[in-house]
Design a protein around this motif. Structure first.
Motif, short mmCIF file in Angstrom:
data_model
loop_
_atom_site.label_atom_id
_atom_site.label_comp_id
_atom_site.label_asym_id
_atom_site.label_seq_id
_atom_site.Cartn_x
_atom_site.Cartn_y
_atom_site.Cartn_z
N LEU A 30 39.35 14.40 47.03
CA LEU A 30 38.09 15.14 47.02
C LEU A 30 38.28 16.34 47.94
N VAL A 31 37.95 17.53 47.44
CA VAL A 31 38.06 18.75 48.24
C VAL A 31 36.66 19.27 48.50
N ASN A 32 36.34 19.40 49.78
CA ASN A 32 35.01 19.85 50.18
C ASN A 32 35.15 21.04 51.14
N VAL A 33 34.67 22.20 50.71
CA VAL A 33 34.72 23.39 51.56
C VAL A 33 33.37 23.53 52.26
N VAL A 34 33.42 23.64 53.58
CA VAL A 34 32.20 23.67 54.40
C VAL A 34 31.95 25.10 54.86
N PRO A 35 30.93 25.78 54.29
CA PRO A 35 30.62 27.15 54.74
C PRO A 35 29.74 27.14 55.99
N ASP A 36 29.97 28.12 56.86
CA ASP A 36 29.09 28.28 58.03
C ASP A 36 27.72 28.78 57.61
N ASP A 37 27.67 29.58 56.55
CA ASP A 37 26.43 30.20 56.08
C ASP A 37 25.83 29.34 54.97
N ARG A 38 24.61 28.85 55.18
CA ARG A 38 23.96 28.03 54.16
C ARG A 38 23.66 28.79 52.89
N ALA A 39 23.79 30.12 52.92
CA ALA A 39 23.51 30.93 51.73
C ALA A 39 24.77 31.20 50.90
N SER A 40 25.84 30.45 51.15
CA SER A 40 27.07 30.62 50.37
C SER A 40 26.76 30.55 48.88
N TRP A 41 27.31 31.51 48.12
CA TRP A 41 27.09 31.54 46.67
C TRP A 41 28.05 30.60 45.93
N HIS A 66 37.28 25.19 55.22
CA HIS A 66 36.24 25.88 55.98
C HIS A 66 36.09 27.32 55.51
N SER A 67 34.87 27.84 55.65
CA SER A 67 34.57 29.20 55.22
C SER A 67 33.43 29.75 56.06
N SER A 68 33.40 31.07 56.21
CA SER A 68 32.26 31.70 56.87
C SER A 68 31.04 31.70 55.97
N GLY A 69 31.27 31.55 54.66
CA GLY A 69 30.20 31.63 53.67
C GLY A 69 30.20 32.93 52.91
N GLU A 70 31.02 33.91 53.35
CA GLU A 70 31.17 35.15 52.61
C GLU A 70 32.15 34.93 51.46
N GLU A 71 32.06 35.77 50.44
CA GLU A 71 32.83 35.55 49.22
C GLU A 71 34.33 35.41 49.48
N GLY A 72 34.90 36.35 50.20
CA GLY A 72 36.34 36.30 50.44
C GLY A 72 36.75 35.08 51.22
N SER A 73 35.94 34.71 52.20
CA SER A 73 36.24 33.54 53.02
C SER A 73 36.07 32.25 52.22
N ASP A 74 35.08 32.21 51.32
CA ASP A 74 34.90 31.05 50.45
C ASP A 74 36.16 30.82 49.61
N MET A 75 36.66 31.88 49.02
CA MET A 75 37.84 31.76 48.15
C MET A 75 39.08 31.39 48.95
N GLU A 76 39.22 31.98 50.14
CA GLU A 76 40.37 31.66 50.98
C GLU A 76 40.29 30.22 51.49
N GLY A 77 39.08 29.76 51.83
CA GLY A 77 38.91 28.38 52.27
C GLY A 77 39.29 27.39 51.19
N LEU A 78 38.93 27.70 49.94
CA LEU A 78 39.29 26.85 48.82
C LEU A 78 40.80 26.87 48.59
N ARG A 79 41.37 28.06 48.66
CA ARG A 79 42.82 28.19 48.46
C ARG A 79 43.60 27.37 49.49
N LYS A 80 43.21 27.47 50.74
CA LYS A 80 43.92 26.74 51.80
C LYS A 80 43.76 25.23 51.64
N ALA A 81 42.57 24.80 51.19
CA ALA A 81 42.33 23.36 51.01
C ALA A 81 43.19 22.80 49.89
N LEU A 82 43.43 23.62 48.86
CA LEU A 82 44.18 23.14 47.69
C LEU A 82 45.69 23.28 47.86
#
Length: 219
Positions: A30-41, A66-82
């Motif tokens: 199970l891969v779970n990315v945790v954004p700092d910003d609750r408004a992550s898209w 982990h991610s800041s919740g910004e688009e680029g950080s969301d994608m990088e957080g997913l990439r690193k987790a995978l």
């Protein structure tokens, strides 16, 4: 195939994981990315602290990004987790969001992974009915649309709730699956769980017509 599940703890990720295993795929992670910003898209954010209890109930390894919740950080957080996982692809509960579909496909493409979304573009009434039929037991933990008042927080997504959501759609135009961000959910049980989880501690937060059920403990 051997897959990783993008797992938020909500009904859609629980159902997509169930469908993947029903089709014969092995899903050890199970891969779970945790954004700092609750408004992550890109990622679901409510009650992510409860995901470890769900992983334990399924006997699956949880990988947290982990991610800041910004688009680029969301994608990088997913990439690193995978990165480095021994998998052929990724299964997601994406239903209708082109934004999520495009960005998850980009990350998977960069890593040479197949992206599988068994619920993608399916009829939402059919998906909700099949989810309930499959034995997914989820409750609503966030309400963000007209017609969803505080009484919906903690309400099980069962046949009666499905019918009431369809009535609200007729009146307000909401998505019965919550694909427009109308509500968020938490899966307390699926056929893949070894036991039913129960909410042991939670607090309602309600302000200006919307709110969430903050769950601090599952047992």
């Amino acid at each position: 195939m051997r897959l990783a599940s993008l797992f938020s703890g909500g009904k859609d990720s629980a159902f997509s994981l169930y469908l993947a295993e029903q089709r014969g795929h092995e899903v050890p992670y199970l891969v779970n990315v945790v954004p700092d910003d609750r408004a992550s898209w890109l990622f679901h954010t409510p009650n992510l602290g409860c995901v470890p209890a769900m992983a334990e109930a399924m006997g699956k390894e949880l990988v947290i990004g982990h991610s800041s919740g910004e688009e680029g950080s969301d994608m990088e957080g997913l990439r690193k987790a995978l990165e480095g996982l021994d998998v052929d692809g990724v299964v997601s509960g994406a239903v209708w969001s082109d934004y999520q579909w495009d960005r998850m496909n980009i990350v998977c493409g960069d890593l040479g992974l197949k992206f599988i979304a068994p619920m993608w573009r399916k009829d939402q009434d059919m998906m909700l009915d099949q989810l309930i039929d499959a034995g997914i037991e989820a409750v609503i933990v966030g309400c963000y649309a007209e017609g969803l008042d505080e009484s919906w927080l903690g309400r099980p997504i069962d046949r009666a709730a499905a019918e009431d959501l369809k009535k609200l759609r007729a009146k307000y135009g909401i998505s019965v699956m919550g694909e427009g961000g109308e509500y968020e959910s938490m899966a307390l049980y699926s056929p893949l769980y070894s036991r039913r989880l129960k909410i042991a501690s939670a607090e309602k937060e309600w302000h200006h017509g919307s709110g969430m059920l903050k769950v601090s403990k599952l047992v």
